[in-house]
Design an enzyme around this catalytic site. Sequence first.
Site, PDB file in Angstrom:
ATOM      1  CB  CYS A  99      45.306  38.019  42.177  1.00  0.00           C
ATOM      2  SG  CYS A  99      44.420  36.483  41.820  1.00  0.00           S
ATOM      3  CB  CYS A 102      40.802  35.297  44.205  1.00  0.00           C
ATOM      4  SG  CYS A 102      42.073  34.221  43.542  1.00  0.00           S
ATOM      5  CB  SER A 103      43.185  38.384  47.037  1.00  0.00           C
ATOM      6  OG  SER A 103      42.728  37.283  47.802  1.00  0.00           O
ATOM      7  CB  CYS A 104      46.952  34.554  44.147  1.00  0.00           C
ATOM      8  SG  CYS A 104      45.535  33.498  43.840  1.00  0.00           S
TER       9      CYS A 104
HETATM   10 FE    FE Z   1      44.027  35.089  43.411  1.00  0.00          FE
END
Ligand code: FE
Length: 195
Positions: A99, A102-104
């Site tokens: 991602c 962000c960090s999904c």
């Molecule tokens: Fe994300």
Amino acid sequence: MGGDEIASPEARADAVAEALVEKGHLPEGALDAVERIEEGLDWHNGARVVARAWTDPAYRARLLADGTAACAELGFEGPQGEYIVVLEDTPERKNLIVCTQCSCTAWPVLGLPPDWYKSPEYRARVVREPRRVLREMGLELEPEIEVRVWDTTAETRYLVLPLRPEGTDGFTEDQLAALVMREAMIGVARVPSPT
Ligand code: FE
């Protein structure tokens, strides 16, 4: 605790939560509810999905056609899992999730993201030089294997369906699930053969 010591993140979080409840900003029990949700967000759920797909061709077909519905069949659904797309590794193709925004992750099947997945370094570099990043993470890909990097979007959450390792003929679904690691479902590792 001495004045110079810094409390652990957990201890600090607990102190903040206590203060919020005391001051009436948070209803009592609200954090327990969050904790219960977090407990259900476990990448071992994804390992069960993978093991089922390895042993049940009809389930595998449903999983690839509609990841959300097939994960929900096993009871894995909820926030950040509304639109799960399953990416099938083949001997010729390695899928990889990132991602970059962000960090999904797909919470119901992958849980909350590991720290390395959240790092700006992984997010930036894996898109530009996936083979090199994989090599650094211990996965040397043969040059003829195609690498596909999938960047998570606002709605979609991915799950990599890794190759079933050699030497697992006759393994039960439970035995197979025990072999599957989170890294393999993000795509930065192969599930190792037990032999
Ligand atoms: Fe994300």
